[in-house]
Design a protein around this motif. Structure first.
Motif, PDB file in Angstrom:
ATOM      1  N   UNK A  53      32.914  26.407  32.713  1.00  0.00           N
ATOM      2  CA  UNK A  53      33.437  25.140  33.226  1.00  0.00           C
ATOM      3  C   UNK A  53      34.698  25.429  34.053  1.00  0.00           C
ATOM      4  N   UNK A  54      34.517  26.274  35.045  1.00  0.00           N
ATOM      5  CA  UNK A  54      35.652  26.813  35.795  1.00  0.00           C
ATOM      6  C   UNK A  54      36.251  25.838  36.786  1.00  0.00           C
ATOM      7  N   UNK A  55      37.370  26.251  37.368  1.00  0.00           N
ATOM      8  CA  UNK A  55      38.130  25.360  38.226  1.00  0.00           C
ATOM      9  C   UNK A  55      38.054  25.775  39.695  1.00  0.00           C
ATOM     10  N   UNK A  56      37.637  27.005  39.959  1.00  0.00           N
ATOM     11  CA  UNK A  56      37.724  27.522  41.327  1.00  0.00           C
ATOM     12  C   UNK A  56      36.339  27.670  41.955  1.00  0.00           C
ATOM     13  N   UNK A  57      36.329  27.910  43.268  1.00  0.00           N
ATOM     14  CA  UNK A  57      35.103  27.768  44.044  1.00  0.00           C
ATOM     15  C   UNK A  57      33.986  28.750  43.686  1.00  0.00           C
ATOM     16  N   UNK A  58      34.352  29.913  43.135  1.00  0.00           N
ATOM     17  CA  UNK A  58      33.289  30.882  42.850  1.00  0.00           C
ATOM     18  C   UNK A  58      32.275  30.342  41.853  1.00  0.00           C
ATOM     19  N   UNK A  59      32.691  29.363  41.041  1.00  0.00           N
ATOM     20  CA  UNK A  59      31.784  28.812  40.035  1.00  0.00           C
ATOM     21  C   UNK A  59      30.848  27.758  40.623  1.00  0.00           C
ATOM     22  N   UNK A  60      31.025  27.461  41.896  1.00  0.00           N
ATOM     23  CA  UNK A  60      30.173  26.440  42.508  1.00  0.00           C
ATOM     24  C   UNK A  60      28.896  27.037  43.106  1.00  0.00           C
ATOM     25  N   UNK A  61      28.788  28.364  43.069  1.00  0.00           N
ATOM     26  CA  UNK A  61      27.601  29.003  43.662  1.00  0.00           C
ATOM     27  C   UNK A  61      26.834  29.755  42.576  1.00  0.00           C
ATOM     28  N   UNK A  62      25.577  30.098  42.813  1.00  0.00           N
ATOM     29  CA  UNK A  62      24.765  30.714  41.759  1.00  0.00           C
ATOM     30  C   UNK A  62      25.336  32.046  41.271  1.00  0.00           C
ATOM     31  N   UNK A  63      24.903  32.434  40.078  1.00  0.00           N
ATOM     32  CA  UNK A  63      25.276  33.734  39.512  1.00  0.00           C
ATOM     33  C   UNK A  63      24.010  34.589  39.405  1.00  0.00           C
ATOM     34  N   UNK A  64      23.971  35.760  40.004  1.00  0.00           N
ATOM     35  CA  UNK A  64      24.938  36.295  40.958  1.00  0.00           C
ATOM     36  C   UNK A  64      24.836  35.580  42.293  1.00  0.00           C
ATOM     37  N   UNK A  65      25.899  35.641  43.079  1.00  0.00           N
ATOM     38  CA  UNK A  65      25.923  34.865  44.328  1.00  0.00           C
ATOM     39  C   UNK A  65      24.901  35.378  45.341  1.00  0.00           C
ATOM     40  N   UNK A  66      24.465  34.497  46.205  1.00  0.00           N
ATOM     41  CA  UNK A  66      23.615  34.973  47.317  1.00  0.00           C
ATOM     42  C   UNK A  66      24.448  35.831  48.267  1.00  0.00           C
TER      43      UNK A  66
END
Lengths: 816, 115
Positions: free
Chosen positions: A508-521
């Motif tokens: 439940x993060x606060x910064x933008x990296x958590x808005x994209x899939x894991x692992x990122x595209x």
């Protein structure tokens, strides 16, 4: 509509880990892959440094031990320090976490210069291997990670061990400077729209300041190492009293780097902790603005505290007092950070993850290390403790209990994002408790040992000094800690093989990296986000109503919904260039002709990089969609590079000025410098700058022929200048002023020679552009390529303006 | 405040604009001034009566040359202020290093020996 990704597992069609085969990693320029490579390499070197540490702890476990010889102990303790600082903590903080998290946190698709990023990594790897390869040529370096002069002179340390150390650090320094330049430009220029400096994630703030510190701290070290290499290879006496010089010069140049380096190692750690604590306390960071300003202030003050490492050298009461005050002052912004973390924790709704445990341990242990640091800000106390194990305890609490614990917190925190797998928390806890207990068992008793009089840097000690018990205790602790690290490896392997898939936003993060899939595209963000507040993703998820979560799935990342996104193409040139650089190093210690081959490879690879991308030398354009950032990243990079180079020349000029008039034998500057000739050379160089702007103007208006002719003319004037310099050097040489003759000779040839080398590089650069223009490779729309060459050319001109006044004109008057 | 976390990259926040640079005439004028300043430096060097104040004179003259090249030939005068913001502090630090090394080494080593 919104693309926020809360708990659901959303997979990108193809992520950065899966795209391409194994060989594609060799030519990758993707910041996430490069981050992973930094991480794996650093972990491998951490294993090596850990092995060295354990061997040293076995040796010290009991008095009069013979597990290691004195020689081998010195090798291990030198390489343990060098490895942990240059090959583990620094590349983990900047290379690994910086690459993994920073571009994602600022909403960028990659760093400003992806190929430069790959180059930084490959130079780092080859530099590290080069340094350790001394093992094959008579042993590892053994004069300490601080390389104090004049122990490092060839007379005291014969053989090639220190050659590998000095040249290896020079190579690693290039990697660090390029990496920092890249991060600096990325953060300054490539933040997502709306992300002002005061909305940047605090981790990014810390990476920014650490990058600036690398840019300003490494040039003095580079100069110090250049002097050392010259002393060892060319017989100069920069650190030797026989020529009237002083070994203290090394300490100033080294610690001018060395103390900012402490913060280069610590700031990324501060940034990680400032992300982890709010996340798992379920509170926003307390005092964001104060934290940001404290970070900047730490960076600023850290450049003025180096002398506290030198209290014992006898700098004098004024210098001691000044450095004591600045050292105490830096405790204030650091204290603000600790206060802010504690205040964030206050009444938090804790989530007891392994990452959080490591963060808590960091706060306690780093504060302990910081407090003993404040003790050493006082010269009388420092004099008593500086040569004792108390200092060993102090800096291990700062960098081990501090930075390393923070990195472990960061590893657990960003692991799901990086790998797409969750870590096993049970294994994580075993890892944490063993590491934490082992760490404190190992290093806390060293305070007692130090206060009990045990000196640092000794390979054994006699019985009956009351050091036996605590040394054995420390050794047991070291093995407990090593067992803990073993569990980290187990947890990593377990996660990669059997771990559950990670959702995009597991914490439940606060910064933008958590808005994209894991692992990122590969492309990170399908669309560049717009930022409206400092906790950007939190605001996207919850808006102004904390109770109302808006879970929406990132459907755009699934097949068929992703628009065509241009990502930088892979390149083989970075690895080629780094290999060429390593060959230069090998040639320097083995066979000089190899260096020539290395230089040729370096040149070809640079040309390859320069002309590789289809848009080189072009202005950003709306059609390509690369004009969304306020400045031209390449130009920001060029100015940053020029600024950093200024510090390199400042260190050379400072040394020249400091040694001026201290020659034990003549001839001196006053007797030998020839003003009429140099005045002519100065005029020639100044006029070359005029021709350079005329060349640029020609390319900008599309008159390629005129531009090319002016380029040739500029390079021609550069050659005339170099000819004048060669004449001058030859004349001085025949008058008896050789590189080894006296202080004037060595400082003069080094300063003026390095400037000449820059002119030569400039000439090569301009000629390359001129010849490329014959092939229509520098048309009007690519005039920026000429502008960058021009900036470099003018830089060598302004450096000469300073040298001409300070060295020639003033020296003729004031020189002894 | 929007809940939309993304926006099209086609919406530039700051457009890149061609900045007007110096003219050829301006470049030639700067070259002329640079030449005059260099001549002044050398003239000051050879005038015995100026020896007591030679160091400040040279510092001012070389500073002026430095500034002219940076402002006009390197285009800092015309370009975005951010480039000056990057170069300026680094240049100040460079000056700090020179002065710090001179003072600290001089203090440590005492007076230079007389040749």
């Amino acid at each position: 509509m919104a693309v926020a990704v809360p708990k659901e597992v959303v997979k990108a069609r193809e992520n950065y880990l899966t795209e391409g085969g194994l060989l594609s990693w060799l030519v990758t320029v993707d910041h996430k892959r490069i981050g992973v490579m930094y991480g794996l390499t650093s972990l491998a070197f951490m294993g090596l440094a850990g092995f060295e540490a354990l061997a040293m702890r076995i040796q010290l476990a009991q008095p009069n031990n013979h597990f290691l010889s004195a020689d081998l102990y010195n090798q291990f303790f030198t390489m343990h320090g060098t490895t942990m600082i240059f090959l583990v903590i620094m590349p983990l903080g900047l290379g690994f976490f910086g690459n993994i998290a920073m571009p994602l946190q600022i909403g960028a698709r990659d760093v400003a210069f992806p190929r430069l990023n790959a180059l930084s990594y490959w130079i780092f790897l080859f530099g590290a291997l080069f340094m350790y390869s001394s093992f094959l040529f008579g042993g590892l370096p053994d004069a300490g990670w601080f390389g104090y002069a004049n122990l490092t002179e060839r007379f005291f340390t014969p053989g090639s061990r220190e050659d590998f150390w000095a040249i290896g650090l020079l190579i690693l320094g290039i990697s660090s400077i390029l990496g920092a330049l890249n991060f600096f430009v990325t953060i300054v220029n490539m933040r997502a729209p709306g992300m002002t400096f005061m909305r940047m994630p605090i981790f990014v703030w810390n990476i920014l300041v650490a990058s600036v510190l690398v840019l300003v701290a490494f040039p003095p070290l580079t100069v110090g190492l250049v002097f050392l290499v010259m002393d060892r290879f060319l017989g100069t006496h920069f650190y030797s009293t026989v020529a009237g010089a002083t070994p203290i010069l090394w300490q100033h140049l080294f610690w001018l780097f060395g103390h900012p380096e402490v913060y280069i190692l610590a700031l990324p750690a501060f940034g990680i902790i400032s992300e982890v604590i709010p996340c798992f306390s379920r509170k926003p960071l307390f005092g964001y603005a104060a934290m940001a300003y404290a970070t900047a202030l730490i960076g600023f003050i850290s450049y003025g505290v180096w002398g506290h490492h030198m209290f014992a050298t006898g700098m004098g009461p004024i210098a001691d007092a000044a450095f004591a005050l600045s050292t105490m002052a830096i405790a204030i912004p650091t204290g603000i950070k600790v206060y802010s973390w504690v205040a964030t924790l206050w009444r938090g709704n804790f989530v007891w993850t392994t990452s959080f445990l490591y963060a808590l341990a960091f706060v306690v242990q780093f504060t302990l290390g910081g407090l003993t640091g404040v003790m050493h800000a006082q010269p009388p106390i420092d004099l008593q403790q500086t040569g004792s194990y108390f200092i060993v305890a102090h800096f291990h609490y700062v960098l081990g209990g501090g930075s390393l614990f923070a990195f472990l917190a960061g590893l657990y925190y960003w692991w799901p994002k990086m790998t797409g797998r969750m870590m096993n928390e049970k294994l994580g806890r075993i890892n944490f408790w063993l590491t934490c207990i082992g760490f404190n068992m190992t290093f806390f008793p060293m305070h007692f040992l130090g206060l009990g009089g045990m000196p640092r840097r000794i390979y054994t000690y006699g019985a009956g000094l009351h050091w036996d018990f605590w040394n054995m205790f420390c050794t047991i602790g070291a093995f407990v800690m090593a067992t803990g690290i073993l569990f980290l490896l187990i947890a990593m392997v377990e996660s990669l093989t059997r771990g559950p898939e990670a959702p995009a936003d597991p914490w439940d993060g606060r910064t933008l990296e958590w808005s994209i899939p894991s692992p990122p595209p590969v492309y990170n963000f399908a669309e560049i986000p717009h930022v409206h507040s400092k906790d950007a993703f939190w605001e996207m998820k919850y808006g102004n109503n904390p109770g109302h979560k808006v879970p929406e799935v990132a459907a755009e990342h699934e097949a068929g919904h992703v628009p065509h996104i241009h990502v930088p193409a892979p390149s083989m040139f970075p690895i080629l260039l780094a290999a060429g650089l390593a060959l230069c190093g090998i040639g320097a210690v083995a066979w000089l002709r190899i260096t020539l081959v290395g230089l040729l490879i370096v040149y070809l690879a640079i040309v390859g990089i320069g002309f590789e991308y289809p848009t080189y030398g072009e202005h950003p354009s709306k059609e390509r969609g690369d004009d969304i950032y306020p400045l031209d990243s390449r130009k920001v990079g060029m100015w940053t590079f020029i600024g950093s180079e200024s510090l390199f020349f400042a260190s050379l000029i400072g040394t020249y000025m400091a040694y001026k008039g201290r020659d034990l034998i003549g001839p001196t500057a006053k007797e030998i410098l020839e003003i009429p000739l140099t005045s002519f050379s100065t005029f020639v160089l100044l006029m070359s700058s005029l021709l350079m702007v005329l060349a640029l103007a020609g390319f900008e208006r599309g008159d390629i022929k005129a531009g090319r002719n002016w380029l040739f003319a500029t390079a021609g004037l550069g050659c005339i200048f170099l000819g004048g310099q060669a004449y001058e050097f030859n004349k001085f040489y025949h008058e008896g002023v050789t590189l080894q003759h006296n202080l004037f000779g060595q400082t003069f040839y080094t300063l003026v020679g390095f400037h000449g080398l820059h002119v030569l590089l400039g000439v090569i650069w301009l000629l390359t552009l001129a010849f490329a223009s014959f092939k229509d490779m520098v048309p009007k729309k690519r005039a920026l390529a000429v502008e960058f060459g021009g900036l470099y050319w003018h830089f060598v001109d302004i450096v000469w303006i300073v040298i001409f006044s300070l060295v020639y004109l003033m020296d003729k008057v004031t020189g002894a | 405040m929007s809940n939309n976390p993304t926006a099209s990259p086609a919406e530039p926040v700051h457009a890149h604009e061609e900045v007007p640079r110096g003219t050829i005439k301006a470049y030639l004028e700067v070259a002329g001034v640079l030449t005059v300043l260099t001549i002044l430096e050398i003239w000051a060097f050879y005038v015995p009566s100026l020896q007591p104040v030679l160091i400040p004179i040279l510092l001012v003259l070389s500073g002026a040359k430095f500034a002219l090249v940076v402002m006009f030939y390197m285009h800092l005068k015309y370009d975005h202020l951010a480039y000056t913001g990057i170069f300026g502090p680094l240049l100040a630090l460079a000056g700090f290093i020179v002065i710090a090394l001179m003072i600290l080494i001089a203090y440590f080593m005492g007076s230079p020996p007389t040749a």
